[in-house]
Design a protein around this motif. Structure first.
Motif, mmCIF file in Angstrom:
data_model
loop_
_atom_site.group_PDB
_atom_site.id
_atom_site.type_symbol
_atom_site.label_atom_id
_atom_site.label_comp_id
_atom_site.label_asym_id
_atom_site.label_seq_id
_atom_site.Cartn_x
_atom_site.Cartn_y
_atom_site.Cartn_z
ATOM 1 N N ALA A 1 1.145 -1.378 -0.124
ATOM 2 C CA ALA A 1 0.157 -0.377 0.286
ATOM 3 C C ALA A 1 0.689 1.061 0.585
ATOM 4 C CB ALA A 1 -1.318 -0.055 1.526
ATOM 5 N N VAL A 2 2.247 0.980 0.861
ATOM 6 C CA VAL A 2 2.666 2.451 1.065
ATOM 7 C C VAL A 2 2.801 3.037 -0.344
ATOM 8 C CG1 VAL A 2 4.891 3.366 2.131
ATOM 9 C CG2 VAL A 2 2.980 2.709 2.943
ATOM 10 N N LEU A 3 4.016 1.670 -1.330
ATOM 11 C CA LEU A 3 4.664 1.808 -2.134
ATOM 12 C C LEU A 3 3.516 2.159 -3.547
ATOM 13 C CD1 LEU A 3 7.490 1.361 -2.856
ATOM 14 C CD2 LEU A 3 7.100 0.410 -0.453
ATOM 15 N N ALA A 4 2.640 1.911 -3.666
ATOM 16 C CA ALA A 4 1.526 2.139 -4.501
ATOM 17 C C ALA A 4 1.495 3.774 -4.052
ATOM 18 C CB ALA A 4 0.113 1.124 -3.906
ATOM 19 N N ILE A 5 0.706 3.879 -3.146
ATOM 20 C CA ILE A 5 0.933 5.449 -2.955
ATOM 21 C C ILE A 5 1.896 6.436 -3.296
ATOM 22 C CG2 ILE A 5 0.328 7.902 -1.129
ATOM 23 C CD1 ILE A 5 -0.998 5.675 0.414
ATOM 24 N N LEU A 6 3.293 6.187 -2.823
ATOM 25 C CA LEU A 6 4.651 6.093 -3.691
ATOM 26 C C LEU A 6 4.043 6.219 -5.354
ATOM 27 C CD1 LEU A 6 6.863 5.799 -0.971
ATOM 28 C CD2 LEU A 6 6.011 8.342 -1.204
ATOM 29 N N THR A 7 3.956 5.685 -5.850
ATOM 30 C CA THR A 7 3.867 5.417 -7.080
ATOM 31 C C THR A 7 2.481 5.995 -7.884
ATOM 32 O OG1 THR A 7 4.703 2.976 -7.010
ATOM 33 C CG2 THR A 7 3.730 3.445 -8.786
ATOM 34 N N ARG A 8 1.961 6.262 -7.559
ATOM 35 C CA ARG A 8 0.529 6.806 -7.913
ATOM 36 C C ARG A 8 1.273 7.991 -7.434
ATOM 37 N NH1 ARG A 8 -5.684 6.359 -6.996
ATOM 38 N NH2 ARG A 8 -6.810 8.419 -7.942
ATOM 39 N N ASN A 9 1.600 9.074 -6.446
ATOM 40 C CA ASN A 9 2.609 10.527 -6.195
ATOM 41 C C ASN A 9 3.842 10.535 -8.038
ATOM 42 O OD1 ASN A 9 1.070 10.840 -3.679
ATOM 43 N ND2 ASN A 9 2.995 10.723 -2.917
ATOM 44 N N VAL A 10 4.277 9.581 -8.293
ATOM 45 C CA VAL A 10 5.115 10.286 -9.112
ATOM 46 C C VAL A 10 3.958 10.272 -10.453
ATOM 47 C CG1 VAL A 10 6.951 9.104 -10.573
ATOM 48 C CG2 VAL A 10 7.022 9.228 -8.492
ATOM 49 N N ILE A 11 3.472 9.194 -10.917
ATOM 50 C CA ILE A 11 2.429 9.073 -11.625
ATOM 51 C C ILE A 11 1.728 10.436 -11.957
ATOM 52 C CG2 ILE A 11 0.437 7.927 -12.502
ATOM 53 C CD1 ILE A 11 1.606 5.358 -11.668
ATOM 54 N N GLN A 12 1.366 10.839 -11.278
ATOM 55 C CA GLN A 12 0.127 12.056 -11.537
ATOM 56 C C GLN A 12 1.251 13.047 -11.388
ATOM 57 O OE1 GLN A 12 -1.472 12.402 -7.276
ATOM 58 N NE2 GLN A 12 -3.438 11.303 -8.236
ATOM 59 N N ARG A 13 2.421 13.223 -11.073
ATOM 60 C CA ARG A 13 3.582 14.169 -11.985
ATOM 61 C C ARG A 13 3.755 14.520 -12.967
ATOM 62 N NH1 ARG A 13 8.695 13.326 -8.670
ATOM 63 N NH2 ARG A 13 9.157 11.576 -10.158
ATOM 64 N N GLU A 14 4.221 12.960 -13.315
ATOM 65 C CA GLU A 14 4.308 13.148 -14.290
ATOM 66 C C GLU A 14 3.281 12.940 -15.643
ATOM 67 O OE1 GLU A 14 7.753 12.101 -15.368
ATOM 68 O OE2 GLU A 14 8.276 12.583 -13.631
ATOM 69 N N VAL A 15 2.357 12.423 -14.773
ATOM 70 C CA VAL A 15 0.934 12.517 -16.640
ATOM 71 C C VAL A 15 1.222 14.725 -16.413
ATOM 72 C CG1 VAL A 15 -0.823 12.415 -16.569
ATOM 73 C CG2 VAL A 15 0.111 10.307 -15.560
ATOM 74 N N GLU A 16 0.575 14.897 -15.331
ATOM 75 C CA GLU A 16 0.546 16.038 -15.389
ATOM 76 C C GLU A 16 1.556 17.373 -16.331
ATOM 77 O OE1 GLU A 16 -1.916 19.268 -14.877
ATOM 78 O OE2 GLU A 16 -2.292 17.515 -14.390
ATOM 79 N N LEU A 17 3.521 16.547 -16.327
ATOM 80 C CA LEU A 17 4.341 17.109 -17.026
ATOM 81 C C LEU A 17 4.499 16.696 -18.266
ATOM 82 C CD1 LEU A 17 7.394 16.505 -14.641
ATOM 83 C CD2 LEU A 17 6.186 18.456 -15.086
ATOM 84 N N GLN A 18 3.277 15.823 -18.571
ATOM 85 C CA GLN A 18 3.399 15.393 -20.040
ATOM 86 C C GLN A 18 2.219 15.696 -20.520
ATOM 87 O OE1 GLN A 18 4.918 12.638 -21.611
ATOM 88 N NE2 GLN A 18 3.433 12.531 -24.067
#
Length: 745
Positions: free
Chosen positions: A130-147
């Motif tokens: 769960a903890v790694l999933a939340i950290l992964t989602r943080n990275v995904i949201q940031r990178e999608v926004e940058l895209q």
């Protein structure tokens, strides 16, 4: 009470100063070999050495050779039970990471298989977390926004054309939001973001509408997995497993308890049938409970009932089995039986339609086509993957050590780092996101008495069958039941609260380390809590050196024993000799504190100048000794106020510094010791050292102390110093029974 003669011991040995000790027991310096000689000595081969190297790199070979058939039942049962958790958690944690459910299932297969080959702990079941999933989602949201903002001008998702099988699920349950957001063009123009207004809804969204977006998210998750694996593998190659030694028991207790509360809190909405948007960042647990109580009226009674019944039954079973555990030849897979009962009941009684029970629903089937991850975005994710790598190591080490606390198991943390890294690197070729062990799975393995890592074989086989053919079997599984099983599996972690009184009594710093790690992890987040806990653990070591205690030693009036004079009866101190003990190394951080503690317990030499101004024997009259003088100070017919400090230093002739607790000194410590010796020397008070370790003596010698300080003032122990004082250095012999008894030996 008189001692019986059978309770007495008689020790006879010579009187030893450091010089005499070195003459009698000459030190033998080990032969130091050069780096080239050491390298050559390691360049040899034998069957035993080859086997040791091979089993270190591939631990499963050693487990295979030493495997006992009697362990097979426990391994099979634990593997089957943990598989149920893998399926449910894999799907839910993939959605928590913002990915398709099948990503979670892949993350529950390939890392498990790889860890079986390279891992060493039977309590670790690598997979979604769960903890790694939340950290992964943080990275995904940031990178999608940058895209969206055009940051990656040369990057297209077509480069990462990861294809899924035709029979893979085309739609899945996810959270969507109705939001008001400024366009990316307007963002660029205004260089500011507009607030986003969220309204929580949950519906089934076809993935075909945003297939490119889902592939982009999958690409980001896989890149994070690859980079995290590179970090972890690098840590293992550099042999950084020793870092685990600095994770104190109190830190691990606070961290794992907070981790258990985080994971249980994520399961509570599932147990109540409430759907809540996941929160991210500091304070997310607090916001989660705010959202939970806001939506509490939406609780589904059927889900709550199933969760409550499951929780009560499992906890009752745990209580009963804890009392009769010794009589059970093998564990009963009670969680597995509950899952089977839940699936059968939901399928035949139609609980989903009749009582609105939430079930797992469609389980995606099919395997991904292996492909090499593209690293075009890696430069922007290096720091994120480093944080993930460190957190993975802390989570795995903490949970494994907690689970194996009372078991005799050896874990090679250097090999563990390599295993964690290879799990990430290899699984990134199969659409996996960052993973770690999960406390529910680890504690379940502990309760089911998993003996070796061979339980992973059972998990992998069942997971493969589930993805290929058996996925429909689990579609009727109530998700509230899985949530209750997850919460119940962590009861041992919650029980760590009961250790707090013990920490308080043993060492207050352990108590505060536990509490700081726990509270910061709860009210901020786990990554903040891990940093705060480790930092405070190191600070506590410095602080304990800063507040190290010093005390004077007294002598028994019955036998040859020394004690802390303030804490024992039948213990006395001799006016002409002070024995001082310091309970820490004498280093730059506490050198001045050592001096301050010494002068608190032993009169300062400067007071001797005041004692010198006292009236002489001729002016006072017929006095025979200083003791009478201090007890009855009458000068020229006038009574003077007696100064206890002046009288004590007037009697003091010798100061003995007991270095039994001083395991090393640095240059600052030597400087302070030199100052102390010189200050006492000016007022004709002798200084001696006793119980000095070889390391301390070598440091004093290297610093040049013995050029001004006689080496024969260093003795084996306190009684050797008293022996020398009584016979050589003391002008007026001490008349104490202890020394008299020793001199007769």
């Amino acid at each position: 009470m008189l001692m019986d003669e059978t309770d007495q011991i008689s020790l006879k040995r010579r009187f030893y100063s450091t010089e005499k000790l070195d003459e009698t027991y000459r030190r033998v310096n080990p032969q130091r070999r050069s780096f080239l000689q050491n390298f050559k000595s390691q360049c040899y081969c034998s069957n035993k050495r080859a086997w040791n190297i091979l089993t270190t790199v591939l631990p499963f070979l050693k487990f295979s050779v030493e495997y006992k058939v009697s362990n097979i039942v426990c391994d099979i049962i634990s593997g089957l039970t943990v598989t149920m958790l893998h399926i449910a958690q894999g799907i839910s944690f993939a959605m928590l990471a913002g990915l398709k459910p099948q990503y979670g299932l892949y993350t529950s297969i390939f890392p498990v298989a790889i860890y079986f080959i390279f891992g060493t702990s039977q309590h670790i079941s690598f997979g979604s977390n769960a903890v790694l999933a939340i950290l992964t989602r943080n990275v995904i949201q940031r990178e999608v926004e940058l895209q969206r903002e055009g940051y990656y001008l040369n990057t297209t998702t077509s480069v990462y054309a990861r294809q899924f099988p035709i029979n893979a699920s085309e739609d899945y349950m996810s959270f969507t939001t109705e939001s008001t957001m400024i366009s990316s063009g307007a963002m660029t123009a205004n260089m500011s973001y507009q607030p986003v207004n969220y309204t929580t809804t949950a519906k089934r969204v076809p993935t075909t509408d945003n297939d490119d977006n889902s592939r982009l998210k999958g690409e980001i998750g896989v890149i994070a997995c690859m980079l995290t694996g590179i970090w972890l593998t690098g840590f293992g190659i550099l042999r950084l497993g020793w870092i685990s030694k600095y994770l104190s028991t109190s830190f691990i207790g606070g961290f794992t308890t907070a981790l258990a509360i985080h994971i249980s809190s994520l399961e509570i909405p599932t147990m109540l049938g409430i759907q809540i948007l996941p929160r991210f960042g500091a304070g997310r647990l607090v916001y989660l409970y705010v959202d939970l109580f806001t939506e509490i009226k939406m609780t589904i009674l059927g889900d709550f009932t199933i969760a409550l019944v499951t929780l009560v039954i499992i906890l009752t079973y745990r209580i009963i089995t804890s009392k009769y555990k010794i009589h059970l030849k093998f564990p009963i897979p009670f969680e597995l039986l509950m899952v089977a009962i839940g699936i059968v009941a939901c399928y035949f009684v139609k609980l989903e339609s009749n009582y609105d029970i939430t079930v797992l629903d469609e389980v995606p089937v099919g395997f991904p086509i292996p492909s090499v991850p593209t690293l075009q975005r890696s430069s922007n994710m290096i720091s994120d993957s480093l944080i993930m790598a460190l957190l993975i190591f802390i989570i795995c080490v903490s949970t494994a050590r907690t689970a194996g606390e009372k078991e005799k198991q050896y874990t090679d943390y250097n090999q563990e780092l390599i295993a964690y890294g290879l799990c990430h690197v290899f699984s990134s070729f199969f659409s996996c996101f960052p993973q770690a062990t999960s406390p529910p799975r680890t504690m379940t393995l502990k309760h089911l008495r998993a003996k070796t890592t061979f339980h992973a074989i059972v998990t992998v086989i069942i997971m493969v069958l589930a993805i290929l053919w058996m996925g429909r079997v689990f579609e009727s599984l109530p998700v509230a039941m899985i949530g209750a099983i997850v919460v119940a599996s962590m009861i041992d972690l919650f029980a760590q609260f009961s250790k707090l009184p013990k920490y308080w009594k043993v060492n207050r710093f352990d108590f505060f380390t536990w509490m700081i790690t726990f509270l910061v992890s709860i009210f901020a987040d786990l990554d903040y809590g891990s940093v705060a806990g480790v930092v405070f653990s190191f600070l506590s070591v410095v602080i304990q050196h800063q507040i190290a205690k010093g005390r004077t030693i007294g002598f028994s009036d019955k036998e040859s024993v020394t004690f802390d004079e303030k804490r024992r009866i039948h213990v006395k101190e001799f006016p002409s000799v002070k024995v001082f003990m310091f309970d820490a190394p004498i280093i730059f951080a506490n050198a001045e504190i050592f001096k301050d503690k010494l002068y608190r317990h032993v009169p300062k030499p400067q007071i001797k100048t005041e004692a010198a101004r006292l009236p002489s024997n001729d002016s006072v009259g017929s006095r025979t000794n200083e003791s009478d003088y201090c007890d009855n100070l009458n000068v020229n017919g006038q009574m003077h106020v007696k100064n206890d400090k002046i009288c004590s230093v007037a009697k003091l002739k010798h100061v003995v510094i007991d270095c039994e607790k001083v395991n090393y000194v640095d240059i600052s410590g030597v400087d302070v010791l030199t100052e102390v010796i010189e200050e006492f020397k000016e007022v004709e008070i002798n200084v001696y050292f006793v119980n000095c370790s070889t390391r301390v003596i070598d440091a004093l010698k290297a610093a040049g102390l013995f050029t001004t300080f006689p080496k024969d003032h260093i003795f084996y122990d306190v009684f050797d110093a008293l022996f020398a004082i009584d016979n050589s250095f003391l002008g007026t012999p001490l008349k104490i029974s202890t020394v008299e008894e020793i001199t007769k030996l």
